[in-house]
Design a protein around this motif. Sequence first.
Motif, short mmCIF file in Angstrom:
data_model
loop_
_atom_site.label_atom_id
_atom_site.label_comp_id
_atom_site.label_asym_id
_atom_site.label_seq_id
_atom_site.Cartn_x
_atom_site.Cartn_y
_atom_site.Cartn_z
N VAL A 10 0.92 -1.21 0.15
CA VAL A 10 -0.18 0.16 0.01
C VAL A 10 0.79 1.12 0.04
CG1 VAL A 10 -1.83 1.24 1.11
CG2 VAL A 10 -1.97 -1.26 1.13
N VAL A 11 0.59 2.14 -1.00
CA VAL A 11 1.59 3.25 -0.98
C VAL A 11 0.51 4.56 -1.16
CG1 VAL A 11 3.65 1.87 -2.30
CG2 VAL A 11 1.60 2.68 -3.67
N ARG A 12 1.20 5.65 -1.07
CA ARG A 12 0.72 6.98 -1.20
C ARG A 12 1.79 7.93 -2.19
NH1 ARG A 12 -2.24 9.81 3.80
NH2 ARG A 12 -2.71 11.70 2.45
N LEU A 13 1.21 8.94 -2.89
CA LEU A 13 2.02 10.17 -3.25
C LEU A 13 2.72 10.47 -2.09
CD1 LEU A 13 -0.18 11.18 -6.09
CD2 LEU A 13 2.17 10.22 -6.39
N LYS A 14 3.96 11.00 -2.36
CA LYS A 14 4.50 11.71 -1.26
C LYS A 14 3.90 13.00 -0.95
CE LYS A 14 9.25 9.79 -2.08
NZ LYS A 14 10.62 10.14 -2.48
N SER A 15 3.12 13.76 -2.03
CA SER A 15 2.46 14.91 -1.78
C SER A 15 1.03 14.58 -1.15
CB SER A 15 2.43 15.60 -3.12
OG SER A 15 1.90 14.82 -4.00
N GLY A 16 0.98 13.37 -0.84
CA GLY A 16 -0.65 13.04 -0.23
C GLY A 16 -1.50 12.40 -1.73
N GLY A 17 -2.84 12.21 -1.17
CA GLY A 17 -3.45 11.37 -2.08
C GLY A 17 -4.07 10.13 -1.53
N PRO A 18 -4.74 9.37 -2.03
CA PRO A 18 -5.27 8.10 -1.74
C PRO A 18 -4.47 7.05 -1.59
CG PRO A 18 -5.82 8.34 -4.09
CD PRO A 18 -5.37 9.78 -3.65
N GLU A 19 -4.96 6.16 -0.52
CA GLU A 19 -3.88 5.18 -0.48
C GLU A 19 -4.17 4.22 -1.67
OE1 GLU A 19 -5.13 3.04 3.12
OE2 GLU A 19 -5.58 4.88 4.02
N MET A 20 -3.24 3.76 -2.39
CA MET A 20 -3.09 2.92 -3.53
C MET A 20 -2.47 1.52 -3.30
SD MET A 20 -2.31 5.76 -6.18
CE MET A 20 -0.99 6.46 -5.20
N THR A 21 -2.82 0.42 -4.06
CA THR A 21 -2.48 -0.84 -3.87
C THR A 21 -1.53 -1.02 -5.16
OG1 THR A 21 -4.11 -1.57 -2.63
CG2 THR A 21 -2.62 -3.56 -3.61
N VAL A 22 -0.08 -1.38 -4.89
CA VAL A 22 0.71 -1.60 -6.14
C VAL A 22 0.01 -2.93 -6.58
CG1 VAL A 22 3.10 -2.30 -6.72
CG2 VAL A 22 2.52 -0.73 -5.12
N GLU A 23 0.30 -2.97 -8.25
CA GLU A 23 -0.13 -3.98 -8.80
C GLU A 23 1.10 -4.51 -9.74
OE1 GLU A 23 -3.62 -3.06 -11.45
OE2 GLU A 23 -4.82 -3.99 -9.89
N GLY A 24 2.26 -3.66 -9.89
CA GLY A 24 3.15 -4.24 -10.67
C GLY A 24 4.08 -3.14 -11.26
N TYR A 25 5.08 -3.18 -11.92
CA TYR A 25 5.79 -2.23 -12.45
C TYR A 25 5.33 -2.58 -14.09
CZ TYR A 25 8.56 -1.09 -8.75
OH TYR A 25 9.15 -0.52 -7.38
N LEU A 26 5.42 -1.18 -14.88
CA LEU A 26 5.10 -1.13 -16.39
C LEU A 26 6.19 -1.67 -17.11
CD1 LEU A 26 2.92 0.12 -18.04
CD2 LEU A 26 4.28 2.03 -18.30
N LYS A 27 5.65 -2.51 -18.05
CA LYS A 27 6.86 -2.99 -18.86
C LYS A 27 6.54 -2.33 -20.23
CE LYS A 27 7.06 -7.67 -17.05
NZ LYS A 27 7.12 -9.14 -17.22
N VAL A 28 7.74 -2.13 -20.90
CA VAL A 28 7.69 -1.21 -22.10
C VAL A 28 8.59 -1.62 -23.14
CG1 VAL A 28 7.22 1.06 -21.04
CG2 VAL A 28 9.57 0.43 -21.24
#
Length: 66
Positions: A10-28
Motif C-alpha cells: 500500500v503506497v501513497r504519493l509523497k505529496s498526499g492523496g489516496p492509499e493505493m495498492t501496487v499491482e506491478g511495474y510497467l513493462k515497455v
Amino acid sequence: MDKKFNVGDVVRLKSGGPEMTVEGYLKVMDQNVLESKETTIVECVYYDDNKRIKVTHEQDTLELYQ
C-alpha cells in the motif's frame, strides 16, 4: 532497475492523496531491442465510490503507506 515496492504494498504519493495498492511495474518495449523491459513506473489501483481506478506513477514519487 531497483524496485522499491512489491505487488500488494500500500503506497501513497509523497505529496498526499489516496492509499493505493501496487499491482506491478510497467513493462515497455525497447525500440532498439525487440524485448520488454521493466521501468520504474509503478502501476497502482485504488477505489473511489466503488469505482476501480488504475494509475501509474514514477516510483520516486511514492512512499509506503503506514
